[in-house]
Design a protein around this motif. Structure first.
Motif, PDB file in Angstrom:
ATOM      1  N   ALA A  67       2.224   1.917  -3.317  1.00  0.00           N
ATOM      2  CA  ALA A  67       0.956   2.211  -4.334  1.00  0.00           C
ATOM      3  C   ALA A  67       0.687   3.702  -3.981  1.00  0.00           C
ATOM      4  O   ALA A  67      -0.328   4.215  -4.537  1.00  0.00           O
ATOM      5  CB  ALA A  67      -0.082   1.428  -4.136  1.00  0.00           C
ATOM      6  N   GLY A  68       1.268   4.463  -3.095  1.00  0.00           N
ATOM      7  CA  GLY A  68       1.064   5.746  -2.810  1.00  0.00           C
ATOM      8  C   GLY A  68      -0.512   5.795  -1.799  1.00  0.00           C
ATOM      9  O   GLY A  68      -0.767   6.906  -1.715  1.00  0.00           O
ATOM     10  N   LEU A  69      -0.696   4.718  -1.139  1.00  0.00           N
ATOM     11  CA  LEU A  69      -1.882   5.026  -0.212  1.00  0.00           C
ATOM     12  C   LEU A  69      -1.411   5.203   1.139  1.00  0.00           C
ATOM     13  O   LEU A  69      -2.406   5.271   1.817  1.00  0.00           O
ATOM     14  CB  LEU A  69      -2.606   3.555  -0.155  1.00  0.00           C
ATOM     15  CG  LEU A  69      -3.152   3.211  -1.737  1.00  0.00           C
ATOM     16  CD1 LEU A  69      -3.794   1.875  -1.670  1.00  0.00           C
ATOM     17  CD2 LEU A  69      -3.992   4.074  -2.443  1.00  0.00           C
ATOM     18  N   GLY A  70      -0.367   5.548   1.354  1.00  0.00           N
ATOM     19  CA  GLY A  70      -0.138   5.889   2.677  1.00  0.00           C
ATOM     20  C   GLY A  70       0.300   4.704   3.692  1.00  0.00           C
ATOM     21  O   GLY A  70       0.469   3.517   3.285  1.00  0.00           O
ATOM     22  N   ASP A  71      -0.092   4.849   4.831  1.00  0.00           N
ATOM     23  CA  ASP A  71      -0.097   3.766   6.033  1.00  0.00           C
ATOM     24  C   ASP A  71      -1.290   3.106   6.251  1.00  0.00           C
ATOM     25  O   ASP A  71      -2.322   3.776   6.610  1.00  0.00           O
ATOM     26  CB  ASP A  71       0.495   4.489   7.308  1.00  0.00           C
ATOM     27  CG  ASP A  71       0.991   3.447   8.343  1.00  0.00           C
ATOM     28  OD1 ASP A  71       0.512   2.170   8.320  1.00  0.00           O
ATOM     29  OD2 ASP A  71       1.655   3.821   9.148  1.00  0.00           O
ATOM     30  N   ILE A  72      -1.185   1.922   5.794  1.00  0.00           N
ATOM     31  CA  ILE A  72      -2.687   1.291   5.871  1.00  0.00           C
ATOM     32  C   ILE A  72      -3.140   0.965   7.380  1.00  0.00           C
ATOM     33  O   ILE A  72      -4.361   0.866   7.568  1.00  0.00           O
ATOM     34  CB  ILE A  72      -2.397  -0.426   5.069  1.00  0.00           C
ATOM     35  CG1 ILE A  72      -3.542  -1.085   5.160  1.00  0.00           C
ATOM     36  CG2 ILE A  72      -1.623  -1.160   6.033  1.00  0.00           C
ATOM     37  CD1 ILE A  72      -4.851  -0.696   4.287  1.00  0.00           C
ATOM     38  N   VAL A  99      -6.646  -4.049   3.480  1.00  0.00           N
ATOM     39  CA  VAL A  99      -6.261  -3.553   2.417  1.00  0.00           C
ATOM     40  C   VAL A  99      -7.281  -3.248   1.283  1.00  0.00           C
ATOM     41  O   VAL A  99      -7.392  -2.498   0.467  1.00  0.00           O
ATOM     42  CB  VAL A  99      -5.076  -4.708   1.899  1.00  0.00           C
ATOM     43  CG1 VAL A  99      -4.628  -4.103   0.261  1.00  0.00           C
ATOM     44  CG2 VAL A  99      -3.675  -4.559   2.805  1.00  0.00           C
ATOM     45  N   THR A 153      -9.163  -0.136   1.035  1.00  0.00           N
ATOM     46  CA  THR A 153      -8.787   0.918   0.363  1.00  0.00           C
ATOM     47  C   THR A 153      -9.323   0.980  -1.131  1.00  0.00           C
ATOM     48  O   THR A 153      -9.316   1.996  -1.796  1.00  0.00           O
ATOM     49  CB  THR A 153      -7.332   0.696   0.037  1.00  0.00           C
ATOM     50  OG1 THR A 153      -6.885  -0.450  -0.909  1.00  0.00           O
ATOM     51  CG2 THR A 153      -6.425   0.564   1.257  1.00  0.00           C
ATOM     52  N   THR A 197       0.866  -1.388   0.097  1.00  0.00           N
ATOM     53  CA  THR A 197       0.025   0.027  -0.126  1.00  0.00           C
ATOM     54  C   THR A 197       0.987   1.304  -0.042  1.00  0.00           C
ATOM     55  O   THR A 197       0.638   2.231  -0.410  1.00  0.00           O
ATOM     56  CB  THR A 197      -0.903  -0.193   1.273  1.00  0.00           C
ATOM     57  OG1 THR A 197      -0.170  -0.317   2.384  1.00  0.00           O
ATOM     58  CG2 THR A 197      -2.247  -1.129   1.114  1.00  0.00           C
ATOM     59  N   ARG A 198       1.866   1.301   0.775  1.00  0.00           N
ATOM     60  CA  ARG A 198       2.866   2.329   0.704  1.00  0.00           C
ATOM     61  C   ARG A 198       3.583   2.535  -0.911  1.00  0.00           C
ATOM     62  O   ARG A 198       3.490   3.689  -1.388  1.00  0.00           O
ATOM     63  CB  ARG A 198       4.190   2.296   1.713  1.00  0.00           C
ATOM     64  CG  ARG A 198       3.765   2.578   3.215  1.00  0.00           C
ATOM     65  CD  ARG A 198       4.914   2.582   4.167  1.00  0.00           C
ATOM     66  NE  ARG A 198       4.375   3.196   5.176  1.00  0.00           N
ATOM     67  CZ  ARG A 198       5.057   3.327   6.481  1.00  0.00           C
ATOM     68  NH1 ARG A 198       6.072   2.726   6.344  1.00  0.00           N
ATOM     69  NH2 ARG A 198       4.648   3.754   7.755  1.00  0.00           N
ATOM     70  N   LYS A 231     -15.654   0.083   2.241  1.00  0.00           N
ATOM     71  CA  LYS A 231     -14.392   1.014   2.580  1.00  0.00           C
ATOM     72  C   LYS A 231     -14.101   1.531   3.706  1.00  0.00           C
ATOM     73  O   LYS A 231     -15.235   1.837   4.374  1.00  0.00           O
ATOM     74  CB  LYS A 231     -14.721   1.910   1.328  1.00  0.00           C
ATOM     75  CG  LYS A 231     -14.350   1.252  -0.261  1.00  0.00           C
ATOM     76  CD  LYS A 231     -14.475   2.467  -1.067  1.00  0.00           C
ATOM     77  CE  LYS A 231     -14.230   1.624  -2.515  1.00  0.00           C
ATOM     78  NZ  LYS A 231     -14.032   2.813  -3.480  1.00  0.00           N
ATOM     79  N   ARG A 247      -8.703  -1.148  -3.555  1.00  0.00           N
ATOM     80  CA  ARG A 247      -7.837  -1.726  -4.335  1.00  0.00           C
ATOM     81  C   ARG A 247      -7.814  -3.286  -4.098  1.00  0.00           C
ATOM     82  O   ARG A 247      -6.889  -3.787  -3.456  1.00  0.00           O
ATOM     83  CB  ARG A 247      -6.098  -1.405  -3.948  1.00  0.00           C
ATOM     84  CG  ARG A 247      -6.014   0.200  -4.454  1.00  0.00           C
ATOM     85  CD  ARG A 247      -6.105   0.301  -5.757  1.00  0.00           C
ATOM     86  NE  ARG A 247      -4.994  -0.412  -6.720  1.00  0.00           N
ATOM     87  CZ  ARG A 247      -3.892   0.071  -6.784  1.00  0.00           C
ATOM     88  NH1 ARG A 247      -3.542   1.322  -6.319  1.00  0.00           N
ATOM     89  NH2 ARG A 247      -3.020  -0.501  -7.315  1.00  0.00           N
TER      90      ARG A 247
END
Length: 201
Positions: free
Chosen positions: A33-38, A51, A54, A30-31, A200, A56
């Motif tokens: 992929a630019g989604l920050g801290d899961i 995950v 998100t 996730t990091r 989500k 995704r």
């Protein structure tokens, strides 16, 4: 099964298993992929279900596969180098590593995918059984936690019935640990506030 183990090989198997099991693939993917801290969304967990929150599905699927494969790899590598007894210790350590990774201050996932990967290494027919039970309960209830709890409850029984006695003992221990890690989910299931699959954050 453990007669040929030495202290050195046992420690090596434990270390191998723990280091592989503690790789936090959900967080890494996730990091990247630019989604920050899961850990900042949903349940705060690093596993597949969180995950998925998100949105995704590809990352969730990758997390599931990689978290499973790290358990499988730990067992197969330990078995190759040190034998069946070492494989048991490596598998146990891989599960512990996923639950309590040193890199994340011992706050990891709940162990479902790694449990499945370990089953695949020790008794693949029961791994298929686990997956089928998971899918059936998930389709019926839409609760990931209920699916995992049910599948992990039945898997040691399946192992025992198919003659995997040592493995049944190992997975009884792992199932107890998995249920303990899901204690908050069990509470939410009982009071009707558990999140359903696909919701989500």
């Amino acid at each position: 099964m453990f007669a040929d183990l030495t202290l050195t090989t046992t420690l090596a198997a434990l270390l191998l298993g723990y280091l592989l099991g503690s790789i936090p693939f959900g967080l890494i993917l996730t990091r990247l992929a630019g989604l920050g801290d899961i850990r900042a969304i949903g349940s705060g967990n690093i596993g597949t279900t969180n995950v998925l929150r998100t949105g995704r599905k590809d990352l969730a699927a990758a997390t599931l596969i990689l978290d499973a494969l790290k358990g499988t790899a730990a067992v197969l590598l330990a078995r190759h180098f040190w034998g069946d007894g070492a494989a048991v210790f490596a598998g146990l350590a891989a599960f512990v590593g996923h639950l309590f990774p040193i890199w994340l201050k011992f706050k990891g996932g709940k162990g479902v995918a790694t449990y499945l990967g370990l089953l695949a290494a020790f008794a693949w027919p029961i791994a298929i059984f686990f997956a089928l039970v998971w899918v059936l309960v998930a389709f019926t209830t839409r609760y990931s936690s209920a699916s995992a709890l049910t599948a992990s409850l039945l898997s040691p029984i399946g192992l025992l019935l198919m003659g995997y006695q040592r493995e049944a003992l190992l997975f009884t221990v792992l199932s107890v640990a998995l249920w303990v890690m899901h204690r908050a989910n069990i509470g939410r299931l009982l009071n009707g506030t558990e999140s359903r699959i696909g919701k989500k954050a």
